[in-house]
Structures are given as structure tokens and as C-alpha cells.
Design a protein around this motif. Structure first.
Motif, PDB file in Angstrom:
ATOM      1  N   ALA A  40     -69.072 -30.849  10.531  1.00  0.00           N
ATOM      2  CA  ALA A  40     -69.224 -31.294   9.143  1.00  0.00           C
ATOM      3  C   ALA A  40     -70.570 -30.896   8.550  1.00  0.00           C
ATOM      4  CB  ALA A  40     -69.042 -32.801   9.061  1.00  0.00           C
ATOM      5  N   GLN A  41     -71.546 -30.592   9.425  1.00  0.00           N
ATOM      6  CA  GLN A  41     -72.884 -30.226   8.939  1.00  0.00           C
ATOM      7  C   GLN A  41     -73.103 -28.712   8.874  1.00  0.00           C
ATOM      8  OE1 GLN A  41     -76.182 -32.560  10.653  1.00  0.00           O
ATOM      9  NE2 GLN A  41     -74.660 -33.953  11.535  1.00  0.00           N
ATOM     10  N   LEU A  42     -72.094 -27.933   9.290  1.00  0.00           N
ATOM     11  CA  LEU A  42     -72.237 -26.483   9.295  1.00  0.00           C
ATOM     12  C   LEU A  42     -71.694 -25.871   8.003  1.00  0.00           C
ATOM     13  CD1 LEU A  42     -71.145 -25.612  12.963  1.00  0.00           C
ATOM     14  CD2 LEU A  42     -73.451 -26.051  12.084  1.00  0.00           C
ATOM     15  N   THR A  43     -72.355 -24.801   7.552  1.00  0.00           N
ATOM     16  CA  THR A  43     -71.867 -24.029   6.396  1.00  0.00           C
ATOM     17  C   THR A  43     -71.480 -22.634   6.879  1.00  0.00           C
ATOM     18  OG1 THR A  43     -74.182 -23.474   5.866  1.00  0.00           O
ATOM     19  CG2 THR A  43     -73.168 -25.321   4.657  1.00  0.00           C
ATOM     20  N   THR A  44     -72.494 -21.827   7.184  1.00  0.00           N
ATOM     21  CA  THR A  44     -72.225 -20.480   7.709  1.00  0.00           C
ATOM     22  C   THR A  44     -72.370 -20.437   9.229  1.00  0.00           C
ATOM     23  OG1 THR A  44     -74.539 -19.868   7.332  1.00  0.00           O
ATOM     24  CG2 THR A  44     -72.944 -19.349   5.585  1.00  0.00           C
ATOM     25  N   GLY A  45     -72.660 -21.576   9.840  1.00  0.00           N
ATOM     26  CA  GLY A  45     -72.810 -21.635  11.292  1.00  0.00           C
ATOM     27  C   GLY A  45     -71.460 -21.677  11.990  1.00  0.00           C
ATOM     28  N   HIS A  46     -71.497 -21.815  13.320  1.00  0.00           N
ATOM     29  CA  HIS A  46     -70.246 -21.831  14.085  1.00  0.00           C
ATOM     30  C   HIS A  46     -70.395 -22.764  15.278  1.00  0.00           C
ATOM     31  CE1 HIS A  46     -66.285 -19.903  14.589  1.00  0.00           C
ATOM     32  NE2 HIS A  46     -66.444 -20.207  15.874  1.00  0.00           N
ATOM     33  N   LEU A  47     -69.293 -23.424  15.624  1.00  0.00           N
ATOM     34  CA  LEU A  47     -69.250 -24.357  16.742  1.00  0.00           C
ATOM     35  C   LEU A  47     -68.270 -23.858  17.797  1.00  0.00           C
ATOM     36  CD1 LEU A  47     -69.814 -27.167  18.075  1.00  0.00           C
ATOM     37  CD2 LEU A  47     -67.921 -28.050  16.680  1.00  0.00           C
ATOM     38  N   TYR A  48     -68.737 -23.795  19.042  1.00  0.00           N
ATOM     39  CA  TYR A  48     -67.882 -23.431  20.172  1.00  0.00           C
ATOM     40  C   TYR A  48     -67.670 -24.679  21.024  1.00  0.00           C
ATOM     41  CZ  TYR A  48     -68.776 -18.604  18.862  1.00  0.00           C
ATOM     42  OH  TYR A  48     -68.844 -17.414  18.162  1.00  0.00           O
ATOM     43  N   CYS A  49     -66.413 -24.966  21.339  1.00  0.00           N
ATOM     44  CA  CYS A  49     -66.074 -26.177  22.069  1.00  0.00           C
ATOM     45  C   CYS A  49     -65.357 -25.836  23.375  1.00  0.00           C
ATOM     46  CB  CYS A  49     -65.156 -27.071  21.232  1.00  0.00           C
ATOM     47  SG  CYS A  49     -65.700 -27.324  19.534  1.00  0.00           S
ATOM     48  N   PHE A  50     -65.728 -26.523  24.444  1.00  0.00           N
ATOM     49  CA  PHE A  50     -65.109 -26.304  25.756  1.00  0.00           C
ATOM     50  C   PHE A  50     -64.349 -27.554  26.200  1.00  0.00           C
ATOM     51  CE2 PHE A  50     -68.232 -23.020  25.679  1.00  0.00           C
ATOM     52  CZ  PHE A  50     -67.845 -22.045  26.581  1.00  0.00           C
ATOM     53  N   ASP A  51     -63.172 -27.343  26.767  1.00  0.00           N
ATOM     54  CA  ASP A  51     -62.444 -28.430  27.424  1.00  0.00           C
ATOM     55  C   ASP A  51     -61.379 -27.842  28.332  1.00  0.00           C
ATOM     56  OD1 ASP A  51     -60.953 -31.020  27.947  1.00  0.00           O
ATOM     57  OD2 ASP A  51     -62.437 -31.706  26.491  1.00  0.00           O
ATOM     58  N   GLN A  52     -61.049 -28.594  29.397  1.00  0.00           N
ATOM     59  CA  GLN A  52     -60.009 -28.170  30.327  1.00  0.00           C
ATOM     60  C   GLN A  52     -58.677 -28.862  30.058  1.00  0.00           C
ATOM     61  OE1 GLN A  52     -61.692 -27.729  34.576  1.00  0.00           O
ATOM     62  NE2 GLN A  52     -62.829 -29.437  33.737  1.00  0.00           N
ATOM     63  N   ASP A  53     -58.731 -29.961  29.315  1.00  0.00           N
ATOM     64  CA  ASP A  53     -57.563 -30.805  29.112  1.00  0.00           C
ATOM     65  C   ASP A  53     -56.755 -30.329  27.902  1.00  0.00           C
ATOM     66  OD1 ASP A  53     -55.919 -33.074  28.215  1.00  0.00           O
ATOM     67  OD2 ASP A  53     -56.941 -34.183  29.791  1.00  0.00           O
ATOM     68  N   GLU A  54     -55.527 -29.916  28.151  1.00  0.00           N
ATOM     69  CA  GLU A  54     -54.697 -29.370  27.075  1.00  0.00           C
ATOM     70  C   GLU A  54     -54.384 -30.407  26.000  1.00  0.00           C
ATOM     71  OE1 GLU A  54     -51.306 -27.726  29.017  1.00  0.00           O
ATOM     72  OE2 GLU A  54     -52.420 -26.034  29.881  1.00  0.00           O
ATOM     73  N   ARG A  55     -54.187 -31.665  26.410  1.00  0.00           N
ATOM     74  CA  ARG A  55     -53.920 -32.717  25.422  1.00  0.00           C
ATOM     75  C   ARG A  55     -55.126 -32.954  24.529  1.00  0.00           C
ATOM     76  NH1 ARG A  55     -52.603 -38.089  27.545  1.00  0.00           N
ATOM     77  NH2 ARG A  55     -52.355 -38.546  25.332  1.00  0.00           N
ATOM     78  N   ALA A  56     -56.314 -32.932  25.121  1.00  0.00           N
ATOM     79  CA  ALA A  56     -57.538 -33.119  24.344  1.00  0.00           C
ATOM     80  C   ALA A  56     -57.706 -31.986  23.339  1.00  0.00           C
ATOM     81  CB  ALA A  56     -58.743 -33.196  25.274  1.00  0.00           C
ATOM     82  N   ILE A  57     -57.462 -30.766  23.790  1.00  0.00           N
ATOM     83  CA  ILE A  57     -57.605 -29.597  22.925  1.00  0.00           C
ATOM     84  C   ILE A  57     -56.643 -29.677  21.735  1.00  0.00           C
ATOM     85  CG2 ILE A  57     -57.183 -27.103  22.795  1.00  0.00           C
ATOM     86  CD1 ILE A  57     -58.343 -26.906  25.648  1.00  0.00           C
ATOM     87  N   GLU A  58     -55.431 -30.052  22.007  1.00  0.00           N
ATOM     88  CA  GLU A  58     -54.430 -30.151  20.945  1.00  0.00           C
ATOM     89  C   GLU A  58     -54.836 -31.182  19.892  1.00  0.00           C
ATOM     90  OE1 GLU A  58     -49.673 -31.263  20.443  1.00  0.00           O
ATOM     91  OE2 GLU A  58     -50.512 -30.865  22.432  1.00  0.00           O
ATOM     92  N   ALA A  59     -55.271 -32.359  20.355  1.00  0.00           N
ATOM     93  CA  ALA A  59     -55.655 -33.429  19.437  1.00  0.00           C
ATOM     94  C   ALA A  59     -56.915 -33.061  18.654  1.00  0.00           C
ATOM     95  CB  ALA A  59     -55.874 -34.722  20.213  1.00  0.00           C
ATOM     96  N   ALA A  60     -57.915 -32.511  19.350  1.00  0.00           N
ATOM     97  CA  ALA A  60     -59.178 -32.173  18.701  1.00  0.00           C
ATOM     98  C   ALA A  60     -59.031 -31.023  17.720  1.00  0.00           C
ATOM     99  CB  ALA A  60     -60.234 -31.835  19.749  1.00  0.00           C
ATOM    100  N   SER A  61     -58.151 -30.086  18.026  1.00  0.00           N
ATOM    101  CA  SER A  61     -57.931 -28.943  17.141  1.00  0.00           C
ATOM    102  C   SER A  61     -57.459 -29.396  15.766  1.00  0.00           C
ATOM    103  CB  SER A  61     -56.910 -27.996  17.767  1.00  0.00           C
ATOM    104  OG  SER A  61     -56.691 -26.882  16.928  1.00  0.00           O
ATOM    105  N   SER A  62     -56.524 -30.338  15.743  1.00  0.00           N
ATOM    106  CA  SER A  62     -56.031 -30.867  14.466  1.00  0.00           C
ATOM    107  C   SER A  62     -57.140 -31.597  13.723  1.00  0.00           C
ATOM    108  CB  SER A  62     -54.860 -31.824  14.712  1.00  0.00           C
ATOM    109  OG  SER A  62     -53.779 -31.156  15.313  1.00  0.00           O
TER     110      SER A  62
END
Length: 311
Positions: A40-62
Motif C-alpha cells: 500500500a506504500q509503494l508507487t513505482t516500487g515492487h514487492l517480492y513475496c515468498f511462501d511454500q504454502d499453496e493455500r497461503a499463496i492463493e489467499a494472499a494473492s487475492s
């Protein structure tokens, strides 16, 4: 639904000192609470996120998609931090966050086999694609290795008795579920000690989980790589929940901020010999009283911060 309480959310993101055009990494995406606040604080920046849990990735992506599109989710263990970022053309970052331990949804999902409070098949894998699970550790590891795991990863005073109990039980039949393991642990611990310090199987479950996921080695590798990747002014924020992880973090932060050994008569450190990092937190930040009321799992949390000051 993957609902996770983000420990020390405001403190952790504030300590990252976000720049709108910066490159940031959330090494432990989970439910996406910290990532959402960073994004929420980024404009032209970028965030890279790591996780192994497929359920977490699905929920966080949305959740993240509703905020912006300047993020990339990487389905990988954060021990591959440097490799994965390099493949994406990233060789310097402005900040990274580690929120270690098991997320609330993983603990509370009985089928994952993390908790002694629910009956389920022994599992405890953060990455459900890996072959090694708690079942193999409990049923296949020799007595000596079980003792080592219980001592090293949980400081379990009754490690030998518990390992003997496991060894004896699995000769009769495999220990397949969490409650079966709980019963073995309870039987191995003298009655007067069973209620001291919480649930009698707490330490055993912690130790086996750490062994299954190789958590300490993975964190040490990732922390070293994270500090290498930090650009000048970049910060590394680490939230730990157990003493062994905190010791690794504390030792590394002390190591890279240590002043060089110089003769006593030298008042000023010669240029070029100053440490490359400085501690932002001399002592760890602890959860606020309000947070402790809202989330009992924050009680053991410690937050440490370091910043790169030179190349």
C-alpha cells in the motif's frame, strides 16, 4: 479461509522505513498482512513475496491484487531467496521482513498435523510437496537422533525418556497421529512435571516441526543472503518466536555490527574499517499490551532490526 493475525504489523512495517520506489521482500508471506501494508506504500516500487504454502499463496494473492499489481509471489522456500531474486534481475533490495514460525491457519488446520490440540495424521510440512514429514521422523529416526532433536530444538529435559517411549511404541505399531504421539509423550514424562510450562507435548511437537522443515539451517542461510542483498540504507526486520531462532538472529546482527579490534590509543576508527551495518534496535521490540490481549501467540515474539550503512 486463510485468516492469519500479523504479529507486530505496524511496528514491523514501520521499521522497514518504506520508500515508495523501493524494492522490498516479504520472506514469509503467510496471509499477506505485512505484505498488504508494504504494498500500500509503494508507487513505482515492487514487492517480492515468498511462501511454500499453496493455500497461503492463493489467499494472499487475492488480498494483494485488491491493493495493487506491483508484487510478485514466489512459491519457494526463502532459503532460495538470492537465487530466485537473481533470476528476476534483482541484486539489491531496500528492505526485507522475516516473520518466522508457523502461521495461525497452519496451526488451526487439524489436517496439517502441526498441533497437539487436534487429532490428525502426523505431518507438519510447511511445503506439502516435500517428502519428509513428521511421520517419518517419529517412526524412522533412530533413538539417538530423536534425543538430539528433542534436546537441540526444544531443550526437552525428558528427551531420552520420550525417545525411548517412541521407540517402544513404534515396535508395536507405527505412531500415525498427533494424539498417539501426545499419549506417548505424556506416558514418558513423570506425572508431577506434565502440567509445568504448558502442554506436556509442546516441546516435542516444536522440535519435530523444526526438524521436518529444517527451520534453523534454512533461516541462517536466508538471513546471510538477505544481508548480502541489502543496499545502503536498506533494513532487515526479523520477528522470531523461539529462542533458537532469536539467538541466530542476535548472533548474526552482533557479528556484522561489531567494531574492529584496534589499539587502545586509537580514538577514531580508520576509514574503511567501520562496520557495514548498524543495529536499529539495541533490544528486541516486544508486542504491545493491546496486541497481547488480541493474540496470545504474540507473547513470545521478538522483533529485531538492522540497517546497512555502507557497501
Amino acid at each position: 479461509m486463510f485468516e492469519h493475525y500479523s504479529v507486530m504489523l505496524n511496528e514491523a512495517v514501520s521499521e522497514l522505513n518504506i520508500k515508495p520506489d523501493g524494492i522490498y521482500v516479504d520472506a514469509t508471506l503467510g496471509g499477506g498482512g505485512h505484505s498488504s501494508k508494504i504494498l500500500a506504500q509503494l508507487t513505482t516500487g515492487h514487492l517480492y513475496c515468498f511462501d511454500q504454502d499453496e493455500r497461503a499463496i492463493e489467499a494472499a494473492s487475492s488480498r494483494l491484487s485488491a491493493i495493487g499489481d506491483q508484487f510478485t509471489i514466489i512459491h519457494s522456500n526463502f532459503k532460495n531467496l538470492k537465487k530466485e531474486l537473481t533470476e528476476r534481475g534483482v541484486d539489491s533490495i531496500d528492505g526485507i521482513l522475516f516473520d518466522l514460525g508457523v502461521s495461525s491457519p497452519q496451526f488451526d488446520d487439524a489436517s496439517r498435523g502441526f498441533s497437539y490440540n487436534y487429532d490428525a495424521r502426523l505431518d507438519m510440512r510447511m511445503d506439502q510437496n516435500q517428502s519428509l514429514s513428521a511421520y517419518e521422523v517419529v517412526n524412522d529416526y533412530p533413538y539417538e537422533e530423536l534425543v538430539k532433536i528433542l534436546y537441540k530444538y526444544a531443550d526437552e529435559r525428558f528427551a531420552k525418556q520420550i525417545a525411548r517411549g517412541i521407540e517402544k511404541q513404534r515396535q508395536i505399531a507405527p505412531i500415525e497421529t498427533t494424539f498417539q504421539l501426545v499419549d506417548v509423550v505424556k506416558s514418558a514424562i513423570p506425572a508431577k512435571f506434565r502440567r509445568k510450562g504448558g502442554h506436556p507435548a509442546k516441546r516435542t511437537f516444536q522440535a519435530i516441526r523444526v526438524a521436518v522443515n529444517d527451520e534453523l539451517n534454512v533461516f541462517e542461510i536466508a538471513l546471510n543472503d538477505a544481508l548480502d542483498l541489502l543496499g545502503v540504507g536498506g533494513r532487515c526486520v526479523v520477528i522470531t518466536f523461539q529462542s533458537l531462532e532469536d539467538k541466530i538472529c542476535k548472533y548474526k546482527f552482533n557479528e556484522v555490527t561489531k567494531m574492529p579490534d584496534l589499539p587502545k590509543n586509537i580514538a577514531v576508527i580508520p576509514e574503511g574499517l567501520e562496520p557495514s551495518f548498524k543495529k536499529i534496535t539495541r533490544k528486541p521490540i516486544l508486542a504491545s499490551s493491546q496486541e497481547l490481549e488480541e493474540n496470545h501467540r504474540s507473547h513470545s515474539a521478538k522483533l529485531r532490526v538492522i540497517e546497512r550503512v555502507k557497501v
